[in-house]
Design an enzyme around this catalytic site. Structure first.
Site, PDB file in Angstrom:
ATOM      1  N   ASN A 148      -7.583   5.850  -0.851  1.00 55.99           N
ATOM      2  CA  ASN A 148      -7.416   4.565  -0.337  1.00 55.99           C
ATOM      3  C   ASN A 148      -6.749   4.062  -1.657  1.00 55.99           C
ATOM      4  OD1 ASN A 148      -6.964   1.863   0.625  1.00 55.99           O
ATOM      5  ND2 ASN A 148      -9.125   2.130   1.514  1.00 55.99           N
TER       6      ASN A 148
ATOM      7  N   HIS B  93      -2.196   0.957   7.186  1.00 55.26           N
ATOM      8  CA  HIS B  93      -2.273   1.164   5.584  1.00 55.26           C
ATOM      9  C   HIS B  93      -2.233   2.553   5.527  1.00 55.26           C
ATOM     10  CE1 HIS B  93      -4.343   0.205   1.981  1.00 55.26           C
ATOM     11  NE2 HIS B  93      -5.241   0.972   2.062  1.00 55.26           N
TER      12      HIS B  93
ATOM     13  N   CYS C  86       0.795  -1.232  -0.053  1.00 56.80           N
ATOM     14  CA  CYS C  86      -0.007  -0.043   0.059  1.00 56.80           C
ATOM     15  C   CYS C  86       0.681   1.305  -0.009  1.00 56.80           C
ATOM     16  CB  CYS C  86      -0.968   0.056   1.166  1.00 56.80           C
ATOM     17  SG  CYS C  86      -0.100   0.004   2.812  1.00 56.80           S
TER      18      CYS C  86
END
Length: 590
Positions: free
Chosen positions: A552, A531, A379
């Protein structure tokens, strides 16, 4: 003394209609009439020439713009002045934008008549020229026929067209100017010129150059700048270089032919590498020749990715290396992507599949909405990719990323060369269309660039760190390291809980800098823990609230929807600062 013809204040100023012709206005100033004020208006940017002479006592000169239109000369309203001693003449020459202006002549000591002389000078405009030939030898003559330029003060006001050559390394070389002009019969403000410059004594090497020209009038005012690109080859020097620096006759002949245009491109180097395999092994002469071709001082150029990849091949070659090993482990690895990352992730064997689709889709360039994380824990890398796009608050904005668009080179043969940075220096890797589909980033609508860049990242790090690539990228990373690899810039990380960084977010995004953020600990209402997110906007709402938008890399909001479920999450700055407790990482130019 004669009667006073000029006003004494800005509101009573005598109005002048200034033209390209010199106009003279005679008057006087002294103890009983200290100020004479004149006004004029410009409808377009031009240069104004003002002179006061014929003095018998000391008088000075000012050029004024009443910025707040209050009729007073406030601090900052005087934009130019001349205040010589005694009876010396005063003068101002100033380039001005369109607008209203004032001239003030005022007594310094004693009474004096004066002559105010004013005219408007128009800078040369609309310079245009074309090169007669853009493919030249280093001993040829560069020439122009029927170049032309306009000047609102007539052709007689033109002084020169100043020329200089911009070299391939960006340095400038001053060369002769064009100084002879021929007036257009039907337009006295338009002039034609020719130009001829021998390149013989300039000692220029082969490569791409630019001839830059700018016209100037007799006051020094300049026109638009015109740039025309041309290519130089040096046939004789190149022939000498190949015979003097290479040993294998076949490579000498082939490389000389391929470099006749002053450049060795990707296909040229592939042809040379295949030629070196002619006798089943790479011999000592061929190894030396390959290294000579990628050396710093050669009479031809190579695009940066081609040179870097060719250097890896040349430096990896060894005497008596088999041709098949040379092809598979060097040429295939660096130019064709035949060596992919080790097909394993955390003990699970992976299978490569040749995928179909389009690099960028119908957009013909990368979009942030294409980023959709698969099962790899990368990520931070994907958020860093997303952070290179321009500021946007949803997936409709379709901002562009110059970093991503320049990172990827489509080689036209189902291979792609990707750029990463190591300590700020560009390095390259080539991948083919084989994707480990079980772990790779998702290919929505058949768009391939994210999965290909992800594979290239694993391939590059495996080469640099000698660790299976998917294990290296798929198990998390620091927030800032991937951003340095992608942008080549330095990074710093801050905790928003320690200080208010909203203005820093706003200014960094406005200047095109990349920002990512991450959280550890428990999930919050909108943000998933452990994350990383791209920071894509910082703005003040109509109600005055500071807000920050993050995206995201999953491509969906992920926890609780914030508006449309497109991955963009709009947070108050308070929510943002309290949420991203792992830090906010900024990329910046050193």
């Amino acid at each position: 003394m004669s009667l006073d013809k000029a006003g004494n204040t800005l509101n009573t100023a005598r109005s002048l209609n200034i033209t390209s012709n010199i106009q003279t206005f005679s008057d006087w100033v002294g103890s009983s009439d200290f100020n004479d004020v004149y006004s004029f208006n410009l409808t377009a940017r031009s240069s104004i020439n003002i002179a006061v002479d014929g003095l018998s006592a000391n008088a000075d000169l000012q050029l004024i713009r009443d910025k707040n239109s209050n009729g007073l000369i406030d601090y900052g309203d005087v934009i130019a002045s001349s205040s010589k001693s005694g009876t010396l003449s005063e003068s101002i020459n100033k380039a001005l934008d369109a607008g209203n202006y004032f001239i003030r002549v005022y007594a310094k000591s004693g009474d004096t008549n004066y002559d105010l002389k004013v005219f408007q000078n128009f800078a040369p405009s609309a310079l245009n020229f074309q090169l007669n030939n853009t493919d030249l030898n280093t001993t040829d003559t560069i020439s122009i026929n029927s170049g032309w330029v306009s000047d609102g003060n007539s052709v007689s006001d033109l002084s020169r067209v100043d020329f200089r050559i911009i070299k391939p390394d960006g340095k400038y070389l001053d060369v002769a100017d064009a100084i002879t002009f021929t007036a257009d019969i039907s337009n006295p403000n338009k002039a034609y010129f020719g130009y001829s410059l021998s390149l013989t004594d300039l000692n220029l090497e082969a490569g791409k150059y630019t001839l830059e020209g700018k016209a100037y009038d007799k006051t020094g005012a300049g026109s638009n700048t015109v740039k025309r690109t041309f290519t130089l080859t040096n046939t004789l020097a190149a022939q000498d270089w190949f015979s003097q620096n290479l040993l294998d006759q076949e490579i000498i002949t082939l490389a000389r032919t391929l470099a006749s245009d002053g450049n060795l491109n990707r296909q040229d180097m592939l042809d040379i590498f295949r030629n070196a395999q002619d006798n089943s092994v790479i011999n000592a002469n061929e190894v030396k020749d390959l290294r000579a071709l990628v050396a710093a001082s050669t009479p031809f150029s190579m695009d940066e990715p081609v040179k870097w990849l060719s250097t890896q091949v040349a430096n990896g070659a060894s005497v008596d290396m088999s041709a098949s090993n040379f092809e598979s482990s060097l040429v295939g690895r660096w130019f064709l992507g035949t060596i992919a990352p080790t097909p394993v992730f955390n003990g699970k064997n992976l299978t490569y599949t040749v995928v179909t689709g389009n690099l960028f889709g119908s957009a013909n360039e990368a979009r942030i909405g294409d980023i959709d994380q698969g099962v790899l824990g990368d990520c931070a890398f994907l958020a860093a990719l997303g952070a290179t796009f321009g500021r946007q608050s949803n997936d409709v904005g379709n901002a562009s990323s110059s970093v991503i668009n320049s990172m990827i080179t489509d080689n036209g043969d189902n291979t792609y060369t990707m750029r990463f940075y190591s300590n700020g220096e560009a390095e390259y890797v080539t991948v083919d269309r084989r994707i480990a589909t079980s772990v790779a980033a998702k290919r929505n609508n058949g768009i391939l660039w994210v999965a290909l860049v992800e594979k290239a990242y694993a391939q590059w790090l495996e080469w640099k760190e000698n660790t299976p690539g998917y294990n290296r990228i798929g198990n998390g990373d620091s927030l800032s390291r991937p951003m340095r690899f992608i942008t080549g810039q330095q990074t710093f990380t801050m905790l928003p809980t320690n200080m208010n960084i909203f203005s820093m977010l706003d200014s960094s995004l406005a200047s095109g800098q990349s920002i990512t953020a991450a959280r550890v600990g428990a999930d919050t209402k909108y943000i998933v823990s452990s994350h990383a997110y791209s920071v894509t906007n910082a703005y003040t709402s109509t109600s005055g609230e500071q807000r920050v938008v993050v995206r995201n890399p999953w491509g969906v909001d992920g926890k609780t929807m914030s508006g449309v479920n497109d991955g963009f999450i709009d947070l108050s700055y308070t929510e943002f600062s309290q949420t991203f407790n792992y830090g906010v990482s900024f990329a910046y130019s050193a």
